[in-house]
Design an enzyme around this catalytic site. Structure first.
Site, PDB file in Angstrom:
ATOM      1  N   HIS A 194       0.874  -1.181   0.000  1.00 58.81           N
ATOM      2  CA  HIS A 194       0.000   0.000   0.000  1.00 58.81           C
ATOM      3  C   HIS A 194       0.911   1.231   0.000  1.00 58.81           C
ATOM      4  CE1 HIS A 194      -3.486   2.388   0.631  1.00 58.81           C
ATOM      5  NE2 HIS A 194      -3.803   2.072   1.880  1.00 58.81           N
ATOM      6  N   HIS A 232      -2.515  -2.267  -9.763  1.00 54.47           N
ATOM      7  CA  HIS A 232      -3.474  -1.643  -8.854  1.00 54.47           C
ATOM      8  C   HIS A 232      -4.735  -2.479  -8.838  1.00 54.47           C
ATOM      9  CE1 HIS A 232      -5.843   1.418  -6.854  1.00 54.47           C
ATOM     10  NE2 HIS A 232      -4.701   1.972  -6.525  1.00 54.47           N
ATOM     11  N   ASP A 243       2.842   5.370  -6.847  1.00 51.89           N
ATOM     12  CA  ASP A 243       4.084   5.235  -6.089  1.00 51.89           C
ATOM     13  C   ASP A 243       5.327   5.087  -6.958  1.00 51.89           C
ATOM     14  OD1 ASP A 243       3.070   5.346  -3.427  1.00 51.89           O
ATOM     15  OD2 ASP A 243       2.147   3.403  -3.781  1.00 51.89           O
TER      16      ASP A 243
HETATM   17  N1  CMC Z   1       4.660  -6.997 -10.349  1.00 55.03           N
HETATM   18  C1  CMC Z   1       4.531  -8.206 -10.929  1.00 55.03           C
HETATM   19  N2  CMC Z   1       3.373  -8.886 -11.029  1.00 55.03           N
HETATM   20  C2  CMC Z   1       2.290  -8.312 -10.488  1.00 55.03           C
HETATM   21  C3  CMC Z   1       2.344  -7.051  -9.867  1.00 55.03           C
HETATM   22  C4  CMC Z   1       3.585  -6.391  -9.806  1.00 55.03           C
HETATM   23  N3  CMC Z   1       3.704  -5.191  -9.240  1.00 55.03           N
HETATM   24  N4  CMC Z   1       1.121  -6.723  -9.408  1.00 55.03           N
HETATM   25  C5  CMC Z   1       0.311  -7.739  -9.727  1.00 55.03           C
HETATM   26  N5  CMC Z   1       1.024  -8.699 -10.385  1.00 55.03           N
HETATM   27  C6  CMC Z   1       0.500  -9.946 -10.962  1.00 55.03           C
HETATM   28  C7  CMC Z   1       0.229 -10.978  -9.896  1.00 55.03           C
HETATM   29  O1  CMC Z   1       1.344 -11.798  -9.651  1.00 55.03           O
HETATM   30  C8  CMC Z   1      -0.933 -11.726 -10.504  1.00 55.03           C
HETATM   31  O2  CMC Z   1      -0.419 -12.581 -11.480  1.00 55.03           O
HETATM   32  P1  CMC Z   1      -1.068 -14.035 -11.692  1.00 55.03           P
HETATM   33  O3  CMC Z   1      -2.465 -13.776 -12.181  1.00 55.03           O
HETATM   34  O4  CMC Z   1      -0.201 -14.710 -12.703  1.00 55.03           O
HETATM   35  O5  CMC Z   1      -1.061 -14.721 -10.351  1.00 55.03           O
HETATM   36  C9  CMC Z   1      -1.729 -10.649 -11.214  1.00 55.03           C
HETATM   37  O6  CMC Z   1      -0.769  -9.622 -11.550  1.00 55.03           O
HETATM   38  C10 CMC Z   1      -2.851 -10.034 -10.387  1.00 55.03           C
HETATM   39  O7  CMC Z   1      -2.261  -9.567  -9.154  1.00 55.03           O
HETATM   40  P2  CMC Z   1      -3.009  -9.505  -7.775  1.00 55.03           P
HETATM   41  O8  CMC Z   1      -1.995  -9.576  -6.683  1.00 55.03           O
HETATM   42  O9  CMC Z   1      -4.127 -10.507  -7.749  1.00 55.03           O
HETATM   43  O10 CMC Z   1      -3.658  -8.055  -7.857  1.00 55.03           O
HETATM   44  P3  CMC Z   1      -4.216  -7.248  -6.634  1.00 55.03           P
HETATM   45  O11 CMC Z   1      -5.302  -6.387  -7.152  1.00 55.03           O
HETATM   46  O12 CMC Z   1      -4.533  -8.150  -5.497  1.00 55.03           O
HETATM   47  O13 CMC Z   1      -2.956  -6.367  -6.183  1.00 55.03           O
HETATM   48  C11 CMC Z   1      -1.437  -4.632  -5.825  1.00 55.03           C
HETATM   49  C12 CMC Z   1      -2.825  -5.008  -6.345  1.00 55.03           C
HETATM   50  C13 CMC Z   1      -1.305  -3.113  -5.886  1.00 55.03           C
HETATM   51  C14 CMC Z   1      -1.309  -5.064  -4.348  1.00 55.03           C
HETATM   52  C15 CMC Z   1      -0.364  -5.330  -6.678  1.00 55.03           C
HETATM   53  O14 CMC Z   1      -0.477  -4.905  -8.015  1.00 55.03           O
HETATM   54  C16 CMC Z   1       1.043  -5.090  -6.166  1.00 55.03           C
HETATM   55  O15 CMC Z   1       1.513  -5.836  -5.283  1.00 55.03           O
HETATM   56  N6  CMC Z   1       1.772  -4.037  -6.692  1.00 55.03           N
HETATM   57  C17 CMC Z   1       3.068  -3.686  -6.200  1.00 55.03           C
HETATM   58  C18 CMC Z   1       2.938  -2.876  -4.925  1.00 55.03           C
HETATM   59  C19 CMC Z   1       2.473  -1.460  -5.214  1.00 55.03           C
HETATM   60  O16 CMC Z   1       2.991  -0.788  -6.091  1.00 55.03           O
HETATM   61  N7  CMC Z   1       1.513  -0.995  -4.415  1.00 55.03           N
HETATM   62  C20 CMC Z   1       0.988   0.351  -4.498  1.00 55.03           C
HETATM   63  C21 CMC Z   1      -0.423   0.378  -4.965  1.00 55.03           C
HETATM   64  S1  CMC Z   1      -0.976   2.022  -5.444  1.00 55.03           S
HETATM   65  C22 CMC Z   1      -0.945   2.990  -4.019  1.00 55.03           C
HETATM   66  C23 CMC Z   1      -1.637   2.448  -2.857  1.00 55.03           C
HETATM   67  O17 CMC Z   1      -2.721   1.849  -2.937  1.00 55.03           O
HETATM   68  O18 CMC Z   1      -1.120   2.651  -1.758  1.00 55.03           O
END
Ligand code: CMC
Length: 435
Positions: free
Chosen positions: A275, A314, A370
Site C-alpha cells: 500500500h 493496482h 508510487d
Molecule cells: N509486479 C509483478 N506482477 C504483479 C504485480 C507487480 N507489481 N502486481 C500484480 N502482479 C501480478 C500478480 O502476480 C498476478 O499474477 P497471476 O495472475 O499470474 O497470479 C496478477 O498480476 C494479479 O495480481 P493480484 O496480486 O491478484 O492483484 P491485486 O489487485 O490483489 O494487487 C497490488 C494489487 C497493488 C497489491 C499489486 O499490483 C502489487 O503488489 N503491486 C506492487 C505494490 C504497489 O505498487 N503498491 C501500491 C499500490 S498504489 C498505491 C496504494 O494503494 O497505496
C-alpha cells in the site's frame, strides 16, 4: 446469454437447485445487489441462509460514498466530482482538503477561515516531544508517527464524543494541522537534529519544509517550485476511496473509537509495502537494480513470479493511474531545480519494458502513484523512511472525510464480517498426559 423475452425488470432471478425454489432479488444503482437479500435462500428453516464469500473484498461494496469516484478501466479519478487533473493544476492542498471534508469548494472567506484554523493548530503538546525522544535514534519515521498519532488521543479525551459534529470538526482540524509537525519532528528525531517549531506566516507545505530542513537560526527559504510540487503530490494523495487504509479507518471508526486511534490504525495499514509503503519499496528496488544493464535479470525474476515490480499494478486501475501521469510531469519541474535523479533512467527503462511485455500487458499492470513519487521525494532530499509519511500527511484528509461520512451514514454499524468455518467439528479435550 439467452434472452428470456420478458419485459426488463431491475431484478435478478435466482433458482436454488437444491430446493427448486425461485427468488427475485432487487438490483440497485445499476449493478448492485444487497448481500443480505441472499439470506432468505435456505434449504430448510434451521438453515442460516446463503451468504457471499469474498476474501479481500474484491467484489464487495462496503458503503455508498460521495467523496471520491474512480473509473479504473478509463483511468479517471475525481474528488467530489472534480477531475484530479484540474485540481492538481488549479487548486492547492488546503482548498482540496476543504473540498473533500465539506463536499464543496470553499468561498474565499471559508478558505481563509480554514487556513487560519489549520495554521493555528499546528503546535503539538510539549510532552509529545518527550514521547518522540523515547524512540531509538534509528526508529522508522512511520513507526513514530503511528504511535504519536495514537498518543494524541490521550491529550484530547473529548475526541471520544464522536456524535457531536462540532467536536468532530475540531479534531479534524487538529489532525490536518498537526500531521506535518509530527512528521517533521519524527524526521528531526532520526536525524538527531533539534525540533523546529511551526511558523504561522508560512504556507502548509512551506511550513512543513521549514520544520524539516531549517538548520540553525537562519531562515529556510523553500524553493517555490519544490513547494508547489509537494503541494501537488499532497493533492494527488489526499483520497482514493475504499482502499486498505481507508477501510481500516472506517472499520475502527465503526466501533466508535476516537479519530486519533482510528487514524493511527489507518496509518499502520498504509505502512505496508503493498500500500503506502510501496513508494519506499520502489526506491529500494531501483537502488538495488543500480544500473540499466541489470534490468533484464531483474525482469526475468518478476516474470518468474519471484519478485514484484513495485510501483506497478493496482486493484482498481486497469489503465494508467492518472496520478502517475501528473507526477511524471511534476518530476520534470523538480529535476530542473534539483538535477536529475540518477535512478530516473532505470525507472523509465522499466516502464518502457513493462508497457510492451506480455506479462504486464496481459495483467493490466501500469505504473501507479508510487512509481515516480519516490524519485521526486529523494531529489527533494527526503530519506526513504519519510516516503510513507509523505503519503500519510495528505491521506489524513481522505481518512477523515470518509470517517465523517461513515458516522453520518444511517446504514453503517460496527463492521463485522462473517466467516466460513473450515476447522474440525466438536471434539473432546484430552489431558496433556494422555496425548
Ligand atoms: N509486479 C509483478 N506482477 C504483479 C504485480 C507487480 N507489481 N502486481 C500484480 N502482479 C501480478 C500478480 O502476480 C498476478 O499474477 P497471476 O495472475 O499470474 O497470479 C496478477 O498480476 C494479479 O495480481 P493480484 O496480486 O491478484 O492483484 P491485486 O489487485 O490483489 O494487487 C497490488 C494489487 C497493488 C497489491 C499489486 O499490483 C502489487 O503488489 N503491486 C506492487 C505494490 C504497489 O505498487 N503498491 C501500491 C499500490 S498504489 C498505491 C496504494 O494503494 O497505496
Amino acid at each position: 446469454m439467452a434472452d428470456s423475452g420478458t419485459e426488463p425488470r431491475n431484478t435478478l432471478s435466482v433458482r436454488d437447485n437444491r430446493t427448486g425454489r425461485d427468488y427475485e432479488i432487487d438490483i440497485h444503482e445499476g449493478d448492485v445487489i444487497r448481500a443480505m437479500d441472499f439470506r432468505q435462500i435456505k434449504v430448510d428453516d434451521g438453515d442460516f441462509g446463503m451468504m457471499t464469500y469474498d476474501p479481500a473484498f474484491t467484489n464487495t461494496a462496503s458503503t455508498r460514498s460521495t467523496v471520491t469516484e474512480i473509473d479504473g478501466a478509463r483511468g479517471i479519478l475525481r474528488y467530489r466530482g472534480y477531475p484530479i487533473e484540474q485540481l492538481a493544476e488549479k487548486s492547492n492542498f488546503l482548498e482540496v482538503a476543504y473540498l473533500l471534508l465539506k463536499g464543496d469548494l470553499p468561498s474565499s472567506n471559508e478558505l481563509d477561515q480554514f487556513v487560519h484554523d489549520v495554521t493555528y493548530h499546528t503546535y503539538i503538546h510539549e510532552n509529545i516531544t518527550k514521547l518522540l525522544n523515547g524512540f531509538r535514534y534509528d526508529a522508522h519515521a512511520m513507526g513514530i508517527m503511528i504511535s504519536s498519532v495514537a498518543a494524541l488521543s490521550t491529550f484530547y479525551p473529548e475526541a471520544k464524543d464522536i456524535h457531536d459534529p462540532d467536536n468532530r470538526w475540531i479534531q479534524i482540524v487538529r489532525l490536518v494541522a498537526k500531521m506535518p509537525t509530527l512528521a517533521a519532528f519524527s524526521y528531526r528525531h532520526f536525524q538527531g537534529l533539534p525540533y523546529i517549531y511551526p511558523e504561522n506566516e508560512l504556507s502548509y507545505t512551506g511550513n512543513f519544509l521549514n520544520m524539516l530542513f531549517r538548520i540553525g537560526v537562519s531562515k529556510y527559504e523553500s524553493n517555490p517550485v519544490l513547494e508547489r510540487a509537494l503541494d501537488i503530490l499532497f493533492i494527488l494523495h489526499a483520497d482514493h476511496e475504499q482502499n486498505c487504509s481507508t477501510t481500516t479507518m472506517r472499520v475502527i471508526g465503526s466501533a466508535q473509537a476516537d479519530p486519533y486511534c482510528s487514524l493511527s490504525g489507518a496509518m499502520a495499514a498504509l505502512y505496508g509495502p503493498l500500500h503506502g509503503g510501496a513508494n519506499e519499496a520502489v526506491l529500494r528496488m531501483l537502488t538495488e537494480i543500480g544500473d540499466v544493464k541489470n534490468i533484464p535479470a531483474f525482469m526475468e525474476s518478476v516474470r518468474k513470479g519471484e519478485r514484484r515490480l513495485m510501483g506497478f499494478g493496482h486493484r482498481v486501475y486497469k489503465a494508467y493511474d492518472p496520478r502517475a501521469s501528473i507526477i511524471k510531469e511534476a518530476a520534470h519541474d523538480v529535476f530542473e531545480v534539483t538535477g536529475k535523479n540518477p535512478l530516473l533512467e532505470i525507472a523509465l527503462e522499466l516502464e518502457k519494458i513493462a508497457l510492451q511485455e506480455d506479462y504486464f500487458v496481459e495483467r493490466n499492470l501500469y505504473p501507479n502513484v508510487d512509481f515516480y513519487s519516490g524519485l521526486i521525494y529523494q531529489a527533494m532530499g527526503f530519506p526513504v523512511e519519510m516516503f510513507p509519511v509523505l503519503f500519510a500527511i495528505p491521506r489524513t484528509v481522505g481518512w477523515l472525510a470518509q470517517w465523517e461520512e461513515m458516522l453520518e451514514d444511517k446504514e453503517q454499524k460496527i463492521a463485522r464480517p462473517r466467516q466460513v468455518y473450515t476447522g474440525v467439528g466438536e471434539r473432546q479435550f484430552v489431558p496433556i498426559g494422555q496425548r
